[in-house]
Design a protein around this motif. Structure first.
Motif, mmCIF file in Angstrom:
data_model
loop_
_atom_site.group_PDB
_atom_site.id
_atom_site.type_symbol
_atom_site.label_atom_id
_atom_site.label_comp_id
_atom_site.label_asym_id
_atom_site.label_seq_id
_atom_site.Cartn_x
_atom_site.Cartn_y
_atom_site.Cartn_z
ATOM 1 N N GLU A 164 42.723 42.262 35.084
ATOM 2 C CA GLU A 164 42.183 41.976 33.971
ATOM 3 C C GLU A 164 41.140 41.243 34.856
ATOM 4 O O GLU A 164 40.037 40.841 34.308
ATOM 5 N N ILE A 165 41.411 39.573 35.483
ATOM 6 C CA ILE A 165 40.670 38.744 35.493
ATOM 7 C C ILE A 165 40.178 38.464 36.993
ATOM 8 O O ILE A 165 38.771 38.358 36.374
ATOM 9 N N LEU A 166 40.429 39.297 37.054
ATOM 10 C CA LEU A 166 39.771 39.612 38.575
ATOM 11 C C LEU A 166 38.384 40.996 38.461
ATOM 12 O O LEU A 166 37.306 40.339 38.521
ATOM 13 N N VAL A 167 38.924 41.827 37.151
ATOM 14 C CA VAL A 167 38.200 42.754 36.957
ATOM 15 C C VAL A 167 36.554 41.833 36.079
ATOM 16 O O VAL A 167 35.036 42.156 36.733
ATOM 17 N N GLN A 168 36.699 40.685 35.150
ATOM 18 C CA GLN A 168 35.542 40.298 34.708
ATOM 19 C C GLN A 168 35.495 38.986 35.431
ATOM 20 O O GLN A 168 34.019 39.274 35.224
ATOM 21 N N LYS A 169 35.615 38.459 36.597
ATOM 22 C CA LYS A 169 35.241 37.583 37.063
ATOM 23 C C LYS A 169 33.993 38.771 38.578
ATOM 24 O O LYS A 169 33.308 37.676 38.491
ATOM 25 N N GLU A 170 34.926 39.043 39.654
ATOM 26 C CA GLU A 170 33.823 39.918 39.969
ATOM 27 C C GLU A 170 32.622 40.596 39.853
ATOM 28 O O GLU A 170 31.486 40.527 39.873
ATOM 29 N N GLY A 171 33.261 41.144 38.122
ATOM 30 C CA GLY A 171 32.296 41.999 37.994
ATOM 31 C C GLY A 171 31.226 41.206 36.911
ATOM 32 O O GLY A 171 29.913 41.772 37.414
ATOM 33 N N PHE A 172 31.103 40.404 36.241
ATOM 34 C CA PHE A 172 30.189 39.979 35.760
ATOM 35 C C PHE A 172 29.515 38.920 36.904
ATOM 36 O O PHE A 172 28.408 39.005 37.107
ATOM 37 N N MET A 196 38.460 45.207 44.837
ATOM 38 C CA MET A 196 39.659 44.924 45.781
ATOM 39 C C MET A 196 39.439 44.651 46.994
ATOM 40 O O MET A 196 39.977 43.653 47.653
ATOM 41 N N ASP A 197 38.213 44.170 46.888
ATOM 42 C CA ASP A 197 37.774 43.633 48.062
ATOM 43 C C ASP A 197 38.062 42.191 47.693
ATOM 44 O O ASP A 197 38.197 40.714 48.697
ATOM 45 N N ALA A 198 37.928 41.155 46.902
ATOM 46 C CA ALA A 198 38.454 40.325 46.531
ATOM 47 C C ALA A 198 39.785 40.198 46.281
ATOM 48 O O ALA A 198 40.063 39.340 46.912
ATOM 49 N N LYS A 199 40.855 41.312 46.198
ATOM 50 C CA LYS A 199 41.867 41.289 46.273
ATOM 51 C C LYS A 199 42.478 41.208 47.572
ATOM 52 O O LYS A 199 43.218 40.225 47.993
ATOM 53 N N VAL A 200 41.824 41.921 48.268
ATOM 54 C CA VAL A 200 41.931 41.696 50.448
ATOM 55 C C VAL A 200 41.696 39.914 50.606
ATOM 56 O O VAL A 200 42.927 39.595 51.518
ATOM 57 N N LEU A 201 40.332 39.843 49.906
ATOM 58 C CA LEU A 201 40.503 37.899 50.646
ATOM 59 C C LEU A 201 41.580 37.148 50.206
ATOM 60 O O LEU A 201 41.482 36.255 50.599
ATOM 61 N N LEU A 202 41.894 37.539 48.531
ATOM 62 C CA LEU A 202 42.542 36.325 48.171
ATOM 63 C C LEU A 202 44.394 36.297 49.346
ATOM 64 O O LEU A 202 44.961 35.367 49.321
ATOM 65 N N GLU A 203 44.420 37.774 49.430
ATOM 66 C CA GLU A 203 45.383 38.480 50.662
ATOM 67 C C GLU A 203 45.708 37.641 51.577
ATOM 68 O O GLU A 203 46.359 37.092 51.905
ATOM 69 N N GLN A 204 44.789 37.773 52.020
ATOM 70 C CA GLN A 204 44.010 37.041 53.421
ATOM 71 C C GLN A 204 44.211 35.667 53.899
ATOM 72 O O GLN A 204 44.176 35.048 54.711
ATOM 73 N N SER A 205 43.973 35.246 52.181
ATOM 74 C CA SER A 205 44.027 33.324 52.566
ATOM 75 C C SER A 205 45.022 32.855 52.247
ATOM 76 O O SER A 205 45.839 31.640 51.777
ATOM 77 N N GLY A 206 46.380 33.706 51.733
ATOM 78 C CA GLY A 206 48.027 33.254 51.851
ATOM 79 C C GLY A 206 48.136 32.939 50.389
ATOM 80 O O GLY A 206 49.451 32.443 50.240
#
Length: 228
Positions: free
Chosen positions: A139-147, A119-129
């Motif tokens: 699925e991609i975010l879970v893999q990337k941020e989880g790893f 969720m933190d990665a999603k928020v940062l992406l949204e804030q970056s525009g």
């Protein structure tokens, strides 16, 4: 200190009892159920780590503990073996882990808050525009941020992981209240599977016994391994 690894499954006749399922509706209920199995009523500190899996619609608890489980309710079938793995640097294991990956941040008043890494990665992406049509899938975010989270924890836990050799999926958000509690408790979990390499046997042994990451009271952190 002697430790054992346990596989504890619900007896077949009990899993058909509605009263049991009403008693384990959220992670806090499961926490209480497992604590009852491993506590004799006198211990105040948790000396076990565990994970609950559903296998063929029946709960199975995997646990590592210095204390023997006690089936006070007469509803569990317990299998056990002494847990004393022989470890060496460079050894490779297949592994599975359910973890609560979080990122700690401080607000403007220097108060620390824990954030679910996805969720933190999603928020940062949204804030970056980042436009919605360019937003990575969950699925991609879970893999990337989880790893990324697991890799950042691996050195201190005595092992190394390689991108492409670890799968992060099964992302879930759990929200519940403790009995008599006024506030909601939120926990997110990711399931990891893959191959790791031991870099520090002593630290890795400690990780096997003590677990990885937070929320261990709610079934996170138990690292299960097998030779490859």
């Amino acid at each position: 200190m002697k430790r054992s690894i346990y596989r504890i499954r619900l007896r077949d006749d009990v899993q058909r009892t509605p009263a049991f399922w009403r008693s384990v509706r959220n992670p806090y209920d499961v926490h209480g159920m497992v604590w009852r199995i491993f506590s004799d009523g006198s211990r105040k500190d948790r000396d076990f780590i565990y994970r609950l899996e559903m296998q063929e619609a029946s709960p199975v608890i995997y646990a590592v503990s210095t204390a023997e489980p006690v089936d006070l309710d007469g509803i569990w079938a317990v299998e056990s073996k002494e847990y004393n793995p022989v470890l060496r640097t460079g050894q490779r294991f297949g592994f599975s882990l359910r973890a609560n990956p979080i990122r700690s941040k401080r607000d403007e008043e220097r108060r620390q808050h824990r954030h679910d890494v996805v969720m933190d990665a999603k928020v940062l992406l949204e804030q970056s525009g980042c436009p919605s049509d360019a937003m990575p899938s969950q699925e991609i975010l879970v893999q990337k941020e989880g790893f990324s989270w697991l890799s950042s924890r691996s050195e201190a836990a005595g092992f190394a992981v390689e991108e492409g050799m670890v799968r992060a999926d099964g992302y879930r958000q759990h929200r519940f209240k403790k009995p008599k509690g006024k506030h909601w408790v939120s926990i997110s979990t990711i399931d990891f599977t893959g191959v790791l390499t031991v870099t520090d046997p002593e630290r890795f042994e400690q990780a096997l016994y003590a677990g990885i990451g937070p929320a261990k009271s709610f079934g996170c952190g138990l690292l299960l391994i097998r030779p490859v």
